[in-house]
Design an enzyme around this catalytic site. Sequence first.
Site, PDB file in Angstrom:
ATOM      1  N   HIS A  89      14.611  67.620  83.486  1.00 53.79           N
ATOM      2  CA  HIS A  89      14.038  68.292  84.653  1.00 53.79           C
ATOM      3  C   HIS A  89      13.491  69.667  84.274  1.00 53.79           C
ATOM      4  O   HIS A  89      12.414  70.068  84.741  1.00 53.79           O
ATOM      5  CB  HIS A  89      15.079  68.443  85.770  1.00 53.79           C
ATOM      6  CG  HIS A  89      15.638  67.140  86.234  1.00 53.79           C
ATOM      7  ND1 HIS A  89      16.755  67.050  87.040  1.00 53.79           N
ATOM      8  CD2 HIS A  89      15.240  65.859  85.993  1.00 53.79           C
ATOM      9  CE1 HIS A  89      17.022  65.778  87.280  1.00 53.79           C
ATOM     10  NE2 HIS A  89      16.114  65.034  86.644  1.00 53.79           N
ATOM     11  N   HIS A 129      10.403  61.044  91.567  1.00 52.99           N
ATOM     12  CA  HIS A 129      11.362  61.587  90.605  1.00 52.99           C
ATOM     13  C   HIS A 129      11.221  60.905  89.248  1.00 52.99           C
ATOM     14  O   HIS A 129      11.414  61.545  88.205  1.00 52.99           O
ATOM     15  CB  HIS A 129      12.799  61.446  91.100  1.00 52.99           C
ATOM     16  CG  HIS A 129      13.767  62.111  90.168  1.00 52.99           C
ATOM     17  ND1 HIS A 129      13.968  63.475  90.164  1.00 52.99           N
ATOM     18  CD2 HIS A 129      14.531  61.620  89.156  1.00 52.99           C
ATOM     19  CE1 HIS A 129      14.819  63.788  89.205  1.00 52.99           C
ATOM     20  NE2 HIS A 129      15.171  62.679  88.575  1.00 52.99           N
ATOM     21  N   ASP A 152      10.763  62.705  85.660  1.00 46.20           N
ATOM     22  CA  ASP A 152      11.497  62.382  84.431  1.00 46.20           C
ATOM     23  C   ASP A 152      10.549  62.082  83.272  1.00 46.20           C
ATOM     24  O   ASP A 152      10.760  62.521  82.139  1.00 46.20           O
ATOM     25  CB  ASP A 152      12.408  61.171  84.654  1.00 46.20           C
ATOM     26  CG  ASP A 152      13.696  61.520  85.387  1.00 46.20           C
ATOM     27  OD1 ASP A 152      14.039  62.710  85.463  1.00 46.20           O
ATOM     28  OD2 ASP A 152      14.354  60.582  85.877  1.00 46.20           O
ATOM     29  N   HIS A 172      14.808  56.863  80.848  1.00 47.82           N
ATOM     30  CA  HIS A 172      14.864  57.849  79.761  1.00 47.82           C
ATOM     31  C   HIS A 172      14.814  57.203  78.375  1.00 47.82           C
ATOM     32  O   HIS A 172      14.140  57.704  77.476  1.00 47.82           O
ATOM     33  CB  HIS A 172      16.131  58.685  79.891  1.00 47.82           C
ATOM     34  CG  HIS A 172      16.154  59.541  81.113  1.00 47.82           C
ATOM     35  ND1 HIS A 172      15.168  60.464  81.399  1.00 47.82           N
ATOM     36  CD2 HIS A 172      17.047  59.625  82.145  1.00 47.82           C
ATOM     37  CE1 HIS A 172      15.457  61.072  82.547  1.00 47.82           C
ATOM     38  NE2 HIS A 172      16.580  60.577  83.012  1.00 47.82           N
TER      39      HIS A 172
END
Length: 304
Positions: free
Chosen positions: A77, A233, A237, A260
């Site tokens: 973030h 969001h 990321d 991720h």
Amino acid sequence: MSAQRTLRRPVSCTGIGLHSGNKVTLSLKPAPADFGIRFQRADLGGLEIPATVTHLGGIQYQTGLTREAVSVETVEHLLAALTALGIDNVIVELNSPEVPIMDGSAAPFVYLVNEAGVKRLQTPRRYLKVLRPISLTQGDKRIALYPSDHFKVTYSISFDHPLLRHQSRTMRITEDTFVEDIAPARTFGFLKEVEMLRQRGLALGGSLDNAIVLGETGVLNNALRFEDEFVRHKILDAVGDLALVGYPVIGHLVAHRAGHALHTEFAAKILEETHAWRLVEAAADGVALPLSAAVKGAAPRLAN
């Protein structure tokens, strides 16, 4: 934004680590040109960990970096805010192994950068401009980067949940669009997974104050910030994870059900496929200019 930038003055905040639950103090400090983004563990004598794919650490519900058995976790973030706001060079000082989660979004870090102010440096910024498609697929998860005249992201998600199901969004990432439309989007998780995560020593600092929590039929928080906050969001990321390439990217990132692990593996793959991109500088009018032949073939900046 043709010149590299750093912060005008140091700025600090405190918060808790999402997974550790520990109190953390974070400071952002100015750095010289070509320094990049580097994390410093103040509690370990200032050992530095550059924010590059060569220092990727454990990827478990967050993005981590490691160097000499020392780690920094949940960096995505903060990296998203720094890169989207055009901060090329900065020292990120921490007194704990984890970046504070704040409210679960990148908005508090945008606020920090604004508080510190931005300083233009004399050195030109270099961009990684995509010339040919690069892609990576793992089962039903896929991610790719295509040539484009600017940086934009198309992201789609799909979950077996009545509120989520399928969400998709395409957005050109600029300072303004990031601040207004992406930075406020919070991380999210499922109530049924919380106990499992905590048994594994994760999400110990998680609460309704720093994450969207989904129950069987709806959101446990009071309200969403956007109707499609979840996919926004995921874009956040992806912007943060792609920062580990070491240069701002000029290209169109397209991802489906990625996370991720796939983001960061893809960042490493980009650097490996040197035939698919070149380094360019941006002229004052925003037109990307190729670097000299001597520089064009150079490897991306990867601090040791």
